[in-house]
Design an enzyme around this catalytic site. Structure first.
Site, PDB file in Angstrom:
ATOM      1  N   CYS A 185      64.561   2.739  39.857  1.00  0.00           N
ATOM      2  CA  CYS A 185      65.853   3.630  40.284  1.00  0.00           C
ATOM      3  C   CYS A 185      67.057   2.707  39.337  1.00  0.00           C
ATOM      4  O   CYS A 185      68.156   3.314  39.272  1.00  0.00           O
ATOM      5  CB  CYS A 185      66.068   3.225  41.654  1.00  0.00           C
ATOM      6  SG  CYS A 185      64.699   3.929  42.461  1.00  0.00           S
ATOM      7  N   HIS A 224      73.292   3.839  43.948  1.00  0.00           N
ATOM      8  CA  HIS A 224      72.101   4.675  43.868  1.00  0.00           C
ATOM      9  C   HIS A 224      71.764   5.203  45.145  1.00  0.00           C
ATOM     10  O   HIS A 224      72.094   4.512  46.526  1.00  0.00           O
ATOM     11  CB  HIS A 224      70.773   3.449  43.704  1.00  0.00           C
ATOM     12  CG  HIS A 224      69.666   4.207  43.825  1.00  0.00           C
ATOM     13  ND1 HIS A 224      69.284   5.414  43.146  1.00  0.00           N
ATOM     14  CD2 HIS A 224      68.360   3.722  44.428  1.00  0.00           C
ATOM     15  CE1 HIS A 224      67.926   5.703  43.330  1.00  0.00           C
ATOM     16  NE2 HIS A 224      67.561   4.523  44.245  1.00  0.00           N
ATOM     17  N   ASN A 231      66.156  10.498  47.559  1.00  0.00           N
ATOM     18  CA  ASN A 231      66.221   9.588  46.473  1.00  0.00           C
ATOM     19  C   ASN A 231      65.565  10.167  45.328  1.00  0.00           C
ATOM     20  O   ASN A 231      64.484  10.405  45.236  1.00  0.00           O
ATOM     21  CB  ASN A 231      65.540   8.259  46.942  1.00  0.00           C
ATOM     22  CG  ASN A 231      65.412   7.109  45.640  1.00  0.00           C
ATOM     23  OD1 ASN A 231      65.768   7.324  44.760  1.00  0.00           O
ATOM     24  ND2 ASN A 231      64.848   6.203  46.443  1.00  0.00           N
TER      25      ASN A 231
HETATM   26  N1  COA Z   1      58.468  10.050  60.672  1.00  0.00           N
HETATM   27  C1  COA Z   1      58.342   9.476  61.837  1.00  0.00           C
HETATM   28  N2  COA Z   1      57.899   8.247  62.059  1.00  0.00           N
HETATM   29  C2  COA Z   1      57.595   7.375  60.839  1.00  0.00           C
HETATM   30  C3  COA Z   1      57.752   8.163  59.264  1.00  0.00           C
HETATM   31  C4  COA Z   1      58.352   9.304  59.292  1.00  0.00           C
HETATM   32  N3  COA Z   1      58.797   9.943  58.146  1.00  0.00           N
HETATM   33  N4  COA Z   1      57.562   7.123  58.882  1.00  0.00           N
HETATM   34  C5  COA Z   1      57.109   6.068  59.285  1.00  0.00           C
HETATM   35  N5  COA Z   1      57.199   6.313  60.526  1.00  0.00           N
HETATM   36  C6  COA Z   1      56.816   5.358  61.653  1.00  0.00           C
HETATM   37  C7  COA Z   1      56.009   4.208  61.272  1.00  0.00           C
HETATM   38  O1  COA Z   1      54.795   4.628  61.168  1.00  0.00           O
HETATM   39  C8  COA Z   1      56.274   3.241  62.394  1.00  0.00           C
HETATM   40  O2  COA Z   1      55.416   3.507  63.382  1.00  0.00           O
HETATM   41  P1  COA Z   1      54.868   2.391  64.218  1.00  0.00           P
HETATM   42  O3  COA Z   1      56.071   1.600  64.874  1.00  0.00           O
HETATM   43  O4  COA Z   1      54.117   3.051  65.162  1.00  0.00           O
HETATM   44  O5  COA Z   1      53.990   1.506  63.199  1.00  0.00           O
HETATM   45  C9  COA Z   1      57.547   3.606  62.584  1.00  0.00           C
HETATM   46  O6  COA Z   1      58.315   4.764  62.051  1.00  0.00           O
HETATM   47  C10 COA Z   1      58.815   2.631  62.151  1.00  0.00           C
HETATM   48  O7  COA Z   1      58.298   2.202  60.762  1.00  0.00           O
HETATM   49  P2  COA Z   1      59.293   1.178  59.590  1.00  0.00           P
HETATM   50  O8  COA Z   1      58.798   1.608  58.289  1.00  0.00           O
HETATM   51  O9  COA Z   1      59.403   0.035  60.432  1.00  0.00           O
HETATM   52  O10 COA Z   1      60.758   1.988  59.831  1.00  0.00           O
HETATM   53  P3  COA Z   1      62.213   1.724  59.232  1.00  0.00           P
HETATM   54  O11 COA Z   1      63.248   1.636  60.346  1.00  0.00           O
HETATM   55  O12 COA Z   1      62.014   0.521  58.481  1.00  0.00           O
HETATM   56  O13 COA Z   1      62.496   2.865  58.485  1.00  0.00           O
HETATM   57  C11 COA Z   1      62.393   3.519  55.991  1.00  0.00           C
HETATM   58  C12 COA Z   1      61.502   3.165  57.294  1.00  0.00           C
HETATM   59  C13 COA Z   1      61.472   3.729  54.945  1.00  0.00           C
HETATM   60  C14 COA Z   1      63.136   4.553  56.202  1.00  0.00           C
HETATM   61  C15 COA Z   1      63.218   2.103  55.779  1.00  0.00           C
HETATM   62  O14 COA Z   1      62.399   1.121  55.809  1.00  0.00           O
HETATM   63  C16 COA Z   1      63.875   2.318  54.540  1.00  0.00           C
HETATM   64  O15 COA Z   1      64.886   2.946  54.199  1.00  0.00           O
HETATM   65  N6  COA Z   1      63.474   1.300  53.319  1.00  0.00           N
HETATM   66  C17 COA Z   1      64.078   1.478  52.149  1.00  0.00           C
HETATM   67  C18 COA Z   1      63.360   2.378  51.171  1.00  0.00           C
HETATM   68  C19 COA Z   1      64.109   2.812  50.024  1.00  0.00           C
HETATM   69  O16 COA Z   1      65.026   3.161  49.879  1.00  0.00           O
HETATM   70  N7  COA Z   1      63.191   2.520  48.990  1.00  0.00           N
HETATM   71  C20 COA Z   1      63.542   3.154  47.730  1.00  0.00           C
HETATM   72  C21 COA Z   1      64.376   1.767  47.045  1.00  0.00           C
HETATM   73  S1  COA Z   1      65.003   2.338  45.656  1.00  0.00           S
END
Ligand code: COA
Length: 331
Positions: free
Chosen positions: A116, A258, A288
């Site tokens: 990215c 970004h 993204n």
């Molecule tokens: N829909 C519903 N539930 C989902 C899901 C979706 N699309 N994706 C994951 N979950 C669930 C998980 O399985 C987890 O369930 P569990 O508690 O039963 O295990 C729960 O939601 C929480 O997951 P978690 O990963 O802890 O959520 P979060 O609050 O951290 O949000 C992201 C997840 C990916 C949105 C967040 O971590 C994020 O934005 N990270 C940065 C990602 C990013 O920007 N990457 C690119 C960088 S360039």
């Protein structure tokens, strides 16, 4: 503040027509919802390339628009630097396909891989080539077909990404110019590579039936960990580029971060002391798009009057690697 060596002469974008909303994931049988995706990321919809649309074809659209706006024809390009995490094939580079399709017969052409952050790295490389005197005019492109490398069975990643391309024509400044790139910053930490990666499909673990079975050629991500690093490194990146330009957040007309996640964007803006009404956000409409996200946002910001000639912008990015970087630029 240093004298700028390179300035943006034109911008463009190449966006697939197909819109996929958060509601559309239900049709794939994924256990997710608009509310879950929107609350955590700010994403409402993203563009998805048609089968015949490629990283190169989106790059061609973006490049032609940027060149038309800059008044630069293909024969004037000395270099094409194309940032992508989704090259159309592994050899040769997607940049040479773009070179061929544009008919840029005098141009060097190469891909740059920094996820990215790639487009900011590419801009810095092109600026460096201008500083050395090697080139006068470059096309700097970020182009991504993320839909080709995301696992459509993995709800934790596939809801985040989208496809598209953005491009700028970068030109060497004349003596005494005040517009252009005012500062740049680049960093990396490869010890964290496995937090966001494609484990297989490269030379170390080539494609095989087992790879297809395990789905290890698709993007894998430890979302929570990535989130924490993204907030920290985007903030550091803003500080470094502002320091190097001898500016503060209050000197910035527009912050273009970004576009990965609204919460990361808001934390970055807060750290930099830039109010949200000075932040350009389109993650709601594109998701993204990896290294295409900043040049797409710049092109839109110009079209919508959020950027004007003379605007001072702070750009910052974070991505797989990890890589992170930033730039202060006066348009
Ligand atoms: N829909 C519903 N539930 C989902 C899901 C979706 N699309 N994706 C994951 N979950 C669930 C998980 O399985 C987890 O369930 P569990 O508690 O039963 O295990 C729960 O939601 C929480 O997951 P978690 O990963 O802890 O959520 P979060 O609050 O951290 O949000 C992201 C997840 C990916 C949105 C967040 O971590 C994020 O934005 N990270 C940065 C990602 C990013 O920007 N990457 C690119 C960088 S360039």
């Amino acid at each position: 503040m240093k004298r700028p060596v390179a300035y943006v002469a034109g911008t463009g974008r190449g966006i697939p027509a197909k819109v996929m909303t958060n509601h559309d994931f239900a049709a794939l049988g994924l256990d997710t919802s608009h509310e879950w995706i929107f609350e955590r990321t700010g994403i409402v919809e993203r563009r998805i390339a048609a089968p015949e649309e490629t990283t190169c074809s989106m790059a061609v659209t973006a490049a032609k628009q940027a060149m038309a706006r800059a008044g630069v024809h293909a024969g004037e390009l000395d270099a094409i630097v194309l940032s992508t995490a989704t090259p159309d094939r592994l050899l040769p580079a997607t940049a040479v396909d773009l070179q061929a399709q544009l008919g840029a017969t005098r141009a060097a052409a190469f891909d740059l891989s920094a996820a990215c952050t790639g487009w900011l790295y590419a801009m810095t490389v092109a600026e460096g080539l201008m500083h050395s005197g090697a080139i006068e005019t470059a096309l700097v492109v970020g182009a991504e077909k993320m839909s080709a490398i995301t696992d459509w069975q993995d709800r934790s990643t596939c809801v985040l990404f989208g496809d598209g391309a953005g491009a700028v024509v970068l030109k060497r400044t004349q003596n005494g110019a005040h517009c252009g790139i005012l500062s740049t910053f680049m960093r990396s930490d490869g010890t964290l590579a496995e937090l966001l990666w494609r484990p297989a499909g490269g030379a170390a673990v080539p494609f095989s039936d087992a790879v297809l079975q395990d789905r290890t050629s698709y993007v894998k991500m430890a979302g929570r960990e990535v989130f924490k690093h993204a907030v920290r490194q985007m903030s550091e990146a803003c500080d470094r580029a502002l320091d190097a330009a001898k500016l503060t957040g209050s000197d910035i007309d527009v912050l273009i971060p970004h576009q990965a996640n609204n919460r990361i964007i808001e934390a970055t803006a807060k750290h930099a002391g830039i109010p949200m009404d000075k932040v350009y956000v389109n993650v709601d409409r594109f998701g993204n798009t990896s290294s295409a996200s900043i040049p797409i946002a710049i092109d839109e910001a110009f079209e919508r009057g959020r950027l004007r000639p003379g605007s001072t912008a702070l750009l910052c990015a974070f991505g797989a690697g990890f890589t992170w970087g930033s730039m202060v630029i006066r348009f």
